[in-house]
Design a protein around this motif. Structure first.
Motif, short mmCIF file in Angstrom:
data_model
loop_
_atom_site.label_atom_id
_atom_site.label_comp_id
_atom_site.label_asym_id
_atom_site.label_seq_id
_atom_site.Cartn_x
_atom_site.Cartn_y
_atom_site.Cartn_z
N PRO A 401 0.66 -1.22 0.01
CA PRO A 401 -0.03 -0.03 -0.10
C PRO A 401 0.70 1.33 0.04
N TYR A 402 2.17 1.00 0.30
CA TYR A 402 2.77 2.30 0.26
C TYR A 402 3.71 2.43 -0.86
N ARG A 403 3.73 1.55 -1.90
CA ARG A 403 4.58 1.67 -3.15
C ARG A 403 4.68 2.97 -3.72
N PHE A 404 3.33 3.77 -3.93
CA PHE A 404 3.36 4.89 -4.73
C PHE A 404 3.79 5.93 -3.90
N THR A 405 4.18 5.92 -2.55
CA THR A 405 4.78 6.92 -1.91
C THR A 405 6.27 6.78 -1.86
N LYS A 406 6.90 5.94 -2.34
CA LYS A 406 8.29 5.78 -2.62
C LYS A 406 8.83 6.22 -3.64
N GLN A 407 10.21 6.47 -3.59
CA GLN A 407 10.89 6.95 -4.97
C GLN A 407 11.38 5.43 -5.54
N SER A 408 11.07 5.22 -6.59
CA SER A 408 11.20 3.97 -7.39
C SER A 408 12.60 4.08 -7.88
N SER A 409 13.24 2.96 -7.78
CA SER A 409 14.70 2.60 -8.00
C SER A 409 14.82 2.64 -9.72
N THR A 410 13.66 2.26 -10.32
CA THR A 410 13.82 2.35 -11.86
C THR A 410 12.71 3.54 -12.22
N LYS A 411 13.21 3.99 -13.53
CA LYS A 411 12.34 4.90 -14.01
C LYS A 411 11.23 4.06 -14.86
N ARG A 412 9.96 4.04 -14.47
CA ARG A 412 8.90 3.29 -14.92
C ARG A 412 8.46 4.02 -16.21
N SER A 413 7.76 3.09 -16.95
CA SER A 413 7.29 3.67 -18.29
C SER A 413 6.23 4.43 -18.05
N PRO A 414 5.77 5.29 -18.94
CA PRO A 414 4.40 6.04 -18.54
C PRO A 414 3.33 5.12 -19.00
N VAL A 415 3.36 3.94 -19.48
CA VAL A 415 2.58 3.12 -20.17
C VAL A 415 2.32 1.70 -18.94
N ALA A 416 3.16 1.89 -17.79
CA ALA A 416 3.34 0.52 -17.30
C ALA A 416 1.95 0.73 -16.34
N ALA A 423 -3.77 5.67 -23.34
CA ALA A 423 -3.85 6.67 -24.50
C ALA A 423 -4.03 5.71 -25.80
N PRO A 424 -5.06 6.20 -26.84
CA PRO A 424 -5.79 7.39 -26.65
C PRO A 424 -7.07 6.98 -25.98
N ALA A 425 -7.08 5.86 -25.28
CA ALA A 425 -8.68 5.42 -24.60
C ALA A 425 -8.45 5.84 -23.12
N LEU A 426 -7.82 6.74 -22.60
CA LEU A 426 -7.86 6.67 -21.20
C LEU A 426 -9.26 7.12 -20.62
N CYS A 427 -9.56 6.51 -19.35
CA CYS A 427 -10.96 6.60 -18.96
C CYS A 427 -10.89 8.19 -18.56
N PRO A 428 -12.11 8.73 -19.26
CA PRO A 428 -12.32 10.17 -18.88
C PRO A 428 -12.63 10.57 -17.54
N GLY A 429 -13.45 9.28 -16.80
CA GLY A 429 -13.95 9.46 -15.51
C GLY A 429 -13.06 9.20 -14.32
N ARG A 430 -11.74 9.23 -14.63
CA ARG A 430 -11.01 8.61 -13.59
C ARG A 430 -10.84 9.48 -12.34
N GLY A 508 -2.94 13.70 -9.30
CA GLY A 508 -1.54 12.99 -10.30
C GLY A 508 -1.77 11.64 -10.15
N LEU A 509 -2.50 10.94 -10.99
CA LEU A 509 -2.56 9.45 -11.10
C LEU A 509 -1.35 8.89 -11.95
N ALA A 510 -1.05 7.57 -11.62
CA ALA A 510 0.15 7.06 -12.19
C ALA A 510 -0.24 6.88 -13.59
N SER A 511 -1.64 6.82 -14.07
CA SER A 511 -1.85 6.47 -15.42
C SER A 511 -1.79 7.84 -16.33
N ASP A 512 -1.57 9.15 -15.70
CA ASP A 512 -1.58 10.28 -16.43
C ASP A 512 -0.13 10.83 -16.80
#
Length: 512
Positions: A401-416, A423-430, A508-512
């Protein structure tokens, strides 16, 4: 005739059919995965296990992209973030738009000239469906989002208040599903919300569970009789909603969908029918996410304590009246609850099991390596990408549950991160869904202690066969007890929506 002779005959027939009709690949196409039953083995796997079947194949074979032979043709499955980026760069030839036509025809029951008006322009259609979908995004940010949040939170407030008098154990999944269903759809459809009448809500959930057979589309009035009848019942109610002009009292999103559809040649009836499968976009992610996030928080004493410490700082307290008033402003959620926000995103990361589909419109050389043939279906399974250790680390399969509060040791792809598609079908109601789940959980953890009636948090397994759900719902339920927290009795609790400009209303969602 002995059983062994019958089985041998079936095996010979299947092998013969496979020899003559089996899929023949160009050597440049992604590798073909074997199947135990010729022609239909992968289809059987999908029907039994839903989109989780793709994760099983990925774990077994380890291919970054592969081909599955299906009765209706070839399906490519992309299992690598590197190749997902390549798919998105080729959006003109690997398109989501034909999926909209499949949804309109099979899940909404639209046919003939009405379907042609909705169909993608690239294949000779009017293109109205694409325009209807794109019309929603502006109304789901800024003031449009604020208006929907106000309507949604009014319902949440009432439902959560009612728990003060709940003196018996109740079904937590059933309760959560009802609360989020009505709160969400009231905000979308307004005071004449079809979900609140005529058993529509229950009918929708039965339809959502049985949607697979409608997608197969083999004489659905017979092979998918229940889902077919449910679809037609809901279509009738939605058509009545629009014919009576009730959309004028709905959200800006509903107004935009209707007006855009009419302006681009879609009929009232077609627009109404699109709202039948449209319910999956409103509810099939948010409802199970709310349930699993709530369970994850209450079942972990450490996480619960951390979330409560954050929540205490979010509420303003007015003690000028006969009893204190605690108010939660939604604008404070965007930066004020990093641990809960992380737990929420991690819940979706570990529970997402849908696949983002695309159609290959023209032969395409993907990433300079793989030939994708025109007419093929392409799937991007979220669960596979969410288990990719190069993106999420060696503990990718675990819930942290704390994963997204930490600094990742690797640079994640924006599509991960694919919990809201990509994109181009990202949920508009997120952002609407995020406000709803965070408010739902924050208010409950502040006000109540929740314990399982059985003594231990033994969560039901996920329902892997549900292919409509972005986040897998539970298969079964859990009985829970709630009591008002000691020291928090005789308090009035409120939500508040501070109107926020569009550029500041997003999370600031990880999907954006």
């Amino acid at each position: 005739m002995s059983l062994s002779v019958v089985l041998a005959g079936v095996a010979i027939l299947a092998a013969t059919l496979h020899y003559f009709f089996g899929l023949k690949l160009d050597p440049r196409e992604p590798p073909l995965l074997p199947q135990k039953v010729p022609l239909i083995g992968h289809l059987i796997g999908f029907l039994r296990n839903g989109n989780a079947y793709y994760l099983d194949l990925s774990m077994k074979h380890g291919q970054q992209i592969c081909t599955l032979a299906m009765p209706y043709g070839r399906t490519y499955v992309v299992n690598s973030t590197k190749l997902v980026s390549a798919v998105q760069r080729n959006a003109k030839t690997i398109s989501f738009d034909p999926i909209l036509t499949t949804v309109a025809e099979r899940l909404a029951g639209i046919t003939g000239p009405e379907l042609e008006a909705l169909k993608e322009e690239e294949t000779g259609g009017g293109g109205a469906h694409r325009k209807v979908v794109h019309s929603m995004a502006p109304s789901l940010i800024g003031l449009g989002l604020d208006a929907m949040n106000k309507a949604m939170l009014a319902n949440l407030e009432n439902f959560i208040n009612a728990l003060e008098t709940q003196d018996q154990a109740f079904d937590l999944w059933a309760w959560t599903r009802h609360v989020i269903s009505i709160a969400s759809t009231d905000a979308v459809f307004g005071p004449e919300n079809p979900y609140a009448k005529d058993n529509y809500e229950q009918t929708f959930w039965e339809y959502e569970l049985n949607i697979t057979l409608l997608l197969v589309n083999v004489f659905p009035q017979y092979t998918a009789k229940g889902a077919y009848q449910q679809r037609e019942f809901m279509a009738e109610k939605m058509i009545d909603y629009y014919r009576r002009g009730c959309w004028k009292q709905g959200s800006e999103m509903i107004k935009a969908r209707y007006q855009t559809g009419i302006q681009n040649g879609a009929s009232l009836e077609a627009i109404a029918r699109l709202d039948v499968p449209g319910g999956t976009g409103i509810l099939s992610n948010t409802v199970p996410t709310a349930f699993w996030t709530l369970c994850n928080v209450f079942s972990s004493p450490e996480l619960l304590a951390d979330v409560r410490r954050e929540a205490e700082k979010l509420f303003t307290i007015d003690q000028t009246g006969p009893r204190p008033v605690y108010t939660l402003d939604t604008s404070d959620l965007r930066t004020g609850c990093p641990i809960l926000f992380s737990a929420y995103q991690e819940t979706m990361r570990t529970r997402a099991c849908f696949a983002s589909p695309r159609y290959v419109l023209e032969d395409t050389l993907l990433n300079g390596e793989y030939l994708l043939k025109k007419g093929a279906l392409l799937q991007i399974p979220a669960a596979v990408l969410h288990h990719e250790q190069s993106q999420w680390g060696s503990d990718a399969a675990s819930y942290d549950p704390y994963r997204f509060t930490k600094q990742s040791s690797t640079k994640r792809s924006p599509v991960a991160y694919r919990a809201f598609g990509g994109a181009p079908a990202l949920c508009p109601g997120r952002h609407f869904a995020t406000v709803e789940v965070l408010c739902f959980v924050t208010m409950l953890v502040m006000r109540y202690d929740m314990t399982p009636a059985g003594g231990n948090w033994e969560l039901p397994p996920p329902n892997y066969s549900n292919v409509a759900a972005s986040i897998l719902p539970p298969l079964g339920d859990i009985k829970a007890n709630v009591t008002v927290r000691k020291g928090y009795e005789n308090i009035e609790w409120k939500f508040k929506v501070t109107e926020t400009p569009a550029e500041k209303s997003a999370f600031g969602l990880a999907s954006d």
